[in-house]
Design a protein around this motif. Structure first.
Motif, PDB file in Angstrom:
ATOM      1  N   SER A 137      -5.235  -9.484   6.285  1.00 57.48           N
ATOM      2  CA  SER A 137      -4.786 -10.223   7.459  1.00 57.48           C
ATOM      3  C   SER A 137      -3.344 -10.646   7.288  1.00 57.48           C
ATOM      4  N   SER A 138      -2.753 -11.146   8.361  1.00 56.86           N
ATOM      5  CA  SER A 138      -1.346 -11.546   8.349  1.00 56.86           C
ATOM      6  C   SER A 138      -1.144 -12.932   7.777  1.00 56.86           C
ATOM      7  N   ASN A 139      -2.230 -13.594   7.353  1.00 55.48           N
ATOM      8  CA  ASN A 139      -2.094 -14.925   6.772  1.00 55.48           C
ATOM      9  C   ASN A 139      -1.940 -14.797   5.272  1.00 55.48           C
ATOM     10  N   PRO A 140      -0.762 -15.029   4.706  1.00 55.01           N
ATOM     11  CA  PRO A 140      -0.597 -14.894   3.267  1.00 55.01           C
ATOM     12  C   PRO A 140      -1.432 -15.918   2.529  1.00 55.01           C
ATOM     13  N   ASN A 267       7.613   4.342  12.040  1.00 53.22           N
ATOM     14  CA  ASN A 267       8.035   3.383  11.022  1.00 53.22           C
ATOM     15  C   ASN A 267       7.121   2.159  10.998  1.00 53.22           C
ATOM     16  N   LEU A 268       6.688   1.704  12.162  1.00 54.46           N
ATOM     17  CA  LEU A 268       5.764   0.583  12.201  1.00 54.46           C
ATOM     18  C   LEU A 268       4.434   0.973  11.570  1.00 54.46           C
ATOM     19  N   ALA A 269       3.996   2.198  11.807  1.00 49.27           N
ATOM     20  CA  ALA A 269       2.745   2.666  11.198  1.00 49.27           C
ATOM     21  C   ALA A 269       2.866   2.711   9.679  1.00 49.27           C
ATOM     22  N   ARG A 270       4.038   3.088   9.177  1.00 50.19           N
ATOM     23  CA  ARG A 270       4.245   3.076   7.723  1.00 50.19           C
ATOM     24  C   ARG A 270       4.135   1.658   7.175  1.00 50.19           C
ATOM     25  N   GLN A 271       4.710   0.700   7.860  1.00 52.00           N
ATOM     26  CA  GLN A 271       4.674  -0.679   7.404  1.00 52.00           C
ATOM     27  C   GLN A 271       3.256  -1.230   7.427  1.00 52.00           C
ATOM     28  N   ILE A 272       2.507  -0.891   8.460  1.00 48.64           N
ATOM     29  CA  ILE A 272       1.119  -1.348   8.528  1.00 48.64           C
ATOM     30  C   ILE A 272       0.315  -0.751   7.380  1.00 48.64           C
ATOM     31  N   ALA A 273       0.545   0.512   7.091  1.00 47.76           N
ATOM     32  CA  ALA A 273      -0.165   1.144   5.974  1.00 47.76           C
ATOM     33  C   ALA A 273       0.209   0.489   4.649  1.00 47.76           C
ATOM     34  N   ARG A 274       1.451   0.076   4.531  1.00 48.12           N
ATOM     35  CA  ARG A 274       1.916  -0.515   3.270  1.00 48.12           C
ATOM     36  C   ARG A 274       1.431  -1.945   3.082  1.00 48.12           C
ATOM     37  N   TYR A 275       1.432  -2.742   4.145  1.00 46.42           N
ATOM     38  CA  TYR A 275       1.179  -4.163   4.007  1.00 46.42           C
ATOM     39  C   TYR A 275      -0.137  -4.632   4.605  1.00 46.42           C
ATOM     40  N   ARG A 276      -0.818  -3.801   5.390  1.00 51.53           N
ATOM     41  CA  ARG A 276      -2.049  -4.242   6.024  1.00 51.53           C
ATOM     42  C   ARG A 276      -3.287  -3.486   5.553  1.00 51.53           C
ATOM     43  N   GLY A 415       1.711  -0.253  -4.507  1.00 46.08           N
ATOM     44  CA  GLY A 415       1.637   0.305  -3.167  1.00 46.08           C
ATOM     45  C   GLY A 415       0.653  -0.474  -2.341  1.00 46.08           C
ATOM     46  N   MET A 416       0.965  -0.691  -1.111  1.00 53.11           N
ATOM     47  CA  MET A 416       0.108  -1.360  -0.145  1.00 53.11           C
ATOM     48  C   MET A 416      -0.305  -2.750  -0.616  1.00 53.11           C
ATOM     49  N   GLY A 417       0.581  -3.476  -1.226  1.00 55.99           N
ATOM     50  CA  GLY A 417       0.266  -4.827  -1.617  1.00 55.99           C
ATOM     51  C   GLY A 417      -0.686  -4.897  -2.778  1.00 55.99           C
TER      52      GLY A 417
END
Length: 736
Positions: A137-140, A267-276, A415-417
């Motif tokens: 989720s987006s809540n750290p 690019n947004l899809a890459r970021q979602i894959a990396r961080y979500r 990778g991916m957090g």
């Protein structure tokens, strides 16, 4: 028969008697004609004296000596002193030594460089799907905080009843409806080990888009435009994909198509894959086919096997060997805030390739000599010349040293957090002739039909991102100079503002100049419809039969309609469920809806434990559903027809000595009005995997009960229940 009369015959008889005279006369005429025409030919006018004079003149010309006339032009006296001085010098050995490379040394050409043609993506394939995704989720929170056996988002001491799915069922507990089912060994193997799933489970509709990038054909065009020309550099003049664009169109209700729209931000899809995304699967395609830009990571799919959405049909299956003793890379870990905001530009350089899963920390525009997916300064595979000595296997090409090499493998670099991933993009010194393109569109809606086309973006070899490797203007053709000069002027203006230093591109800023070229859009993909989350799997079919009058067989006394056993499946997105709800519905007849109402158990996708779909009602004043409440499973499917279930020909029986039946097939109508044919054989694996029915136990053989309730002789047979101990005969008669 009458004898031939030659004496009194007519013309035919005369011809037979005088044929030799006629032939002789014809020969005489030919001789006279030959003599006559021979006397009419012209005679030779040259006399013998003239011939003798011509022969003497030719002999004199042959014997004449002409060397004195041409000696000064053809002969230069040797300079013996100069030759002796040259011979006294030692012979240099380097020109005669064997070079380290067997390539022929070419003198650099002065032919100027042209612009090559850029090839489009080929053989586009699309596969729709629905599956639960494990997300962060987006809540750290500094970590997932998920404890084993807990649902995502549930705090310790939650009101959900959770039962472990491991172990063997008790003999008395199998009859208790409050006892959860048990995963069989076969189901456990199909589902695999539970994964650390972040803190959010989301049912996701998606379409997997795969294709082939013609790397070998593109390299041939590069070699035709750059090789044996001015300023040729093998590592730079090698096709390097830096980005791609995806366009989509939707089919309208009347069957026509909307206009092509670029509504997917890669690019947004890459970021979602990396961080979500909470984790990434190990790659199922060989590393030769993978590209750090074109091959998108496999999403964190739960419960389902992602292989059918992860490979192009022409790409072989590959099972990678992990660097951590065969164990999967570490998952879970520290949360990282996503720096990229929606609405950003979708061009190369905005998101470094280090944002991709699998530990890639590099990307285009890294330090000179490094490559996409490689950490700056890390040597590529074969820096010592080993790559140059390798022979490419059939169907592959050797990657130039320092090009897209030296990348870290699975479980390294982060990778991916998390501490590691499952992707590995360049642990091979070779490239396949066709690179596999893979992308997942997660913005689709169920029961809608789409088409896609993809545009490839390649780094411009005549104007690369790293201008330190750019060929000089003098090495380019005039048309190429007109194209790249404005872009290089931009960089020169920036250098003047920075005191003559080369501008360094920031991580999340727009590129300083356009360093890419675009190919044409690919051919449109086949039309693909996104299914709903509900589904029906075909099981066995019981064939119908007629009961007729024994005396009058035309009189039908009773009709037994055929019935089918099906597995109803649907994803329930409600907060109190968040699971794939499945239930085997038995004896469904023609024209009936596939539904179920009653208590059931669901498999938690995060921990593979069974729980009730509703929380336990601890406080009667609270308005919450009780776990004993009947669940209504509505798939929206209608069973139209079925066939199969008849006895097979011959004497084939199963292990229980029961005659084998023909496999069943059912015709169903889904909730959107589409007709599907489901077969028992085709759905067998998924049917076994998601059928969580509890084992059936037969009634006791007698009313006697063991005081401790542990006498195994009380039961006559358990049947072949999943997880049970198999059939077992009563041992009552064996008691003393």
């Amino acid at each position: 028969m009458k004898k031939l009369d030659l004496q009194n015959g007519g013309l035919k008889a005369q011809m037979i008697l005088h044929v030799e005279k006629l032939v002789f006369g014809l020969v005489i005429l030919l001789v006279v004609a030959f003599v006559y025409f021979g006397t009419q030919q012209k005679s030779i006018s040259t006399n013998p004296d003239e011939l003798d004079s011509a022969s003497k003149l030719a002999l004199a010309n042959i014997n004449e000596k002409t060397w004195d006339k041409v000696e000064k032009d053809r002969w230069v006296p040797p300079e013996y002193q100069t030759a002796a001085a040259r011979a006294s010098k030692p012979i240099p050995l380097p020109p005669y030594e064997t070079p380290s490379s067997l390539k022929v040394r070419h003198k650099e050409s002065i032919e100027k460089r042209a612009d090559p043609k850029f090839l489009a993506l080929e053989n586009l394939e699309v596969v729709p799907g629905f599956a639960p995704f494990a997300l962060i989720s987006s809540n750290p929170a500094g970590g997932t905080g998920i404890m084993p056996g807990m649902r995502p988002g549930a705090a310790p001491g939650s009101e959900y009843d959770i039962y472990s799915g491991a172990g063997m069922p008790g003999e008395l507990g199998m009859n208790d409806e409050n006892t959860p089912p048990v995963l069989t060994l076969e189901q456990t193997a199909m589902l695999g080990a539970p994964r650390s799933t972040g803190d959010k489970i989301q049912g996701t509709y998606f379409i997997a888009i795969t294709g082939l990038a013609p790397l070998k054909k593109q390299l041939d065009l590069y070699n035709a435009a750059f090789k044996d020309r001015a300023a040729y550099l093998e590592t730079r003049d090698y096709p390097r994909y830096v980005h791609f664009a995806v366009e989509r169109r939707e089919q309208k209700a009347d069957g026509s198509w909307s206009e092509w729209e670029k509504n997917i931000n890669v690019n947004l899809a890459r970021q979602i894959a990396r961080y979500r995304w909470a984790f990434s699967f190990d790659e199922v395609a060989p590393p030769e086919y993978l590209d750090p830009v074109l091959t998108f990571p496999i999403p964190p799919i739960l419960l389902f096997n992602p292989d059918k959405w992860a490979r192009h049909s022409t790409v072989p299956l590959f099972e990678p060997t992990d660097l951590m003793n065969g164990e999967p890379g570490m998952e879970g870990g520290q949360f990282e805030e996503m720096p990229f905001q929606p609405g950003g530009s979708d061009i190369p350089g905005d998101v470094p390739l280090g944002m991709m899963p699998g530990g890639m920390d590099g990307g285009p525009g890294m330090m000179p000599g490094s490559n996409p997916g490689m950490m700056p300064g890390m040597p590529g595979y074969g820096r010592t010349g080993m790559t140059n000595q390798l022979v490419a296997p059939p169907g592959t090409i050797r990657r130039p040293t320092g090009t897209n090499g030296g990348m870290m493998g699975p479980g390294m670099g982060g990778g991916m957090g998390m501490e590691g991933g499952g992707a590995s993009y360049a642990n091979s010194p070779f490239d396949a002739e066709n690179k596999m393109f893979r992308f997942y569109d997660t913005s689709v809606q169920p029961n809608k039909t789409y088409q896609y086309r993809v545009q490839l973006w390649l780094e411009d070899p005549n104007n690369p991102q790293n201008l330190q490797e750019a060929p000089s203007i003098r090495a380019l053709e005039a048309t190429v100079v007109d194209r790249v000069k404005p872009e290089r002027d931009k960089v020169m203006q920036q250098m003047q503002g920075m005191g003559g230093q080369m501008p360094v591109q920031a991580t999340n800023t727009a590129p300083k100049h356009q360093f890419w070229r675009t190919a044409d859009y690919s051919e449109p993909s086949p039309a693909v419809r996104v299914p709903s989350s509900a589904d029906v799997l075909a099981g066995s079919v019981k064939a119908g039969r007629l009961v007729v009058n024994r005396d009058d067989r035309s009189q039908v006394l009773r009709v037994f309609e055929p019935t089918a056993n099906v597995l109803a499946m649907i994803w329930d997105p409600k907060t109190e469920v968040k699971a794939l709800v499945t239930k085997e519905v038995k004896e469904v007849r023609r024209g009936e809806m596939v539904h179920y109402e009653g208590p059931l158990w669901v498999l938690d996708p995060t921990s593979y434990t069974f729980r009730r779909p509703y929380p336990v009602e601890e406080d009667p004043k609270k308005k919450v559903r009780s776990q004993d409440e009947e669940y209504s499973l509505q798939t929206g499917y209608t069973l139209l027809d079925m066939r199969g279930g008849e006895d097979t020909a011959g004497r084939f029986v199963d292990t229980n000595k029961t005659k084998l039946k023909t496999p069943g097939e059912v015709l169903v109508l889904d909730d959107a009005g589409h007709i599907h044919i489901k077969s028992e054989l085709g759905d067998l694996e998924e049917f076994i995997k998601f059928n969580f029915a509890k084992p059936e136990v037969k009634r006791k053989a007698s009313d006697e009960e063991d005081p401790m309730g542990e006498d195994p002789g009380m039961y006559e047979d358990y049947g072949d229940a999943p997880g049970g101990s198999g059939s077992r005969k009563s041992r009552r008669n064996n008691r003393p």
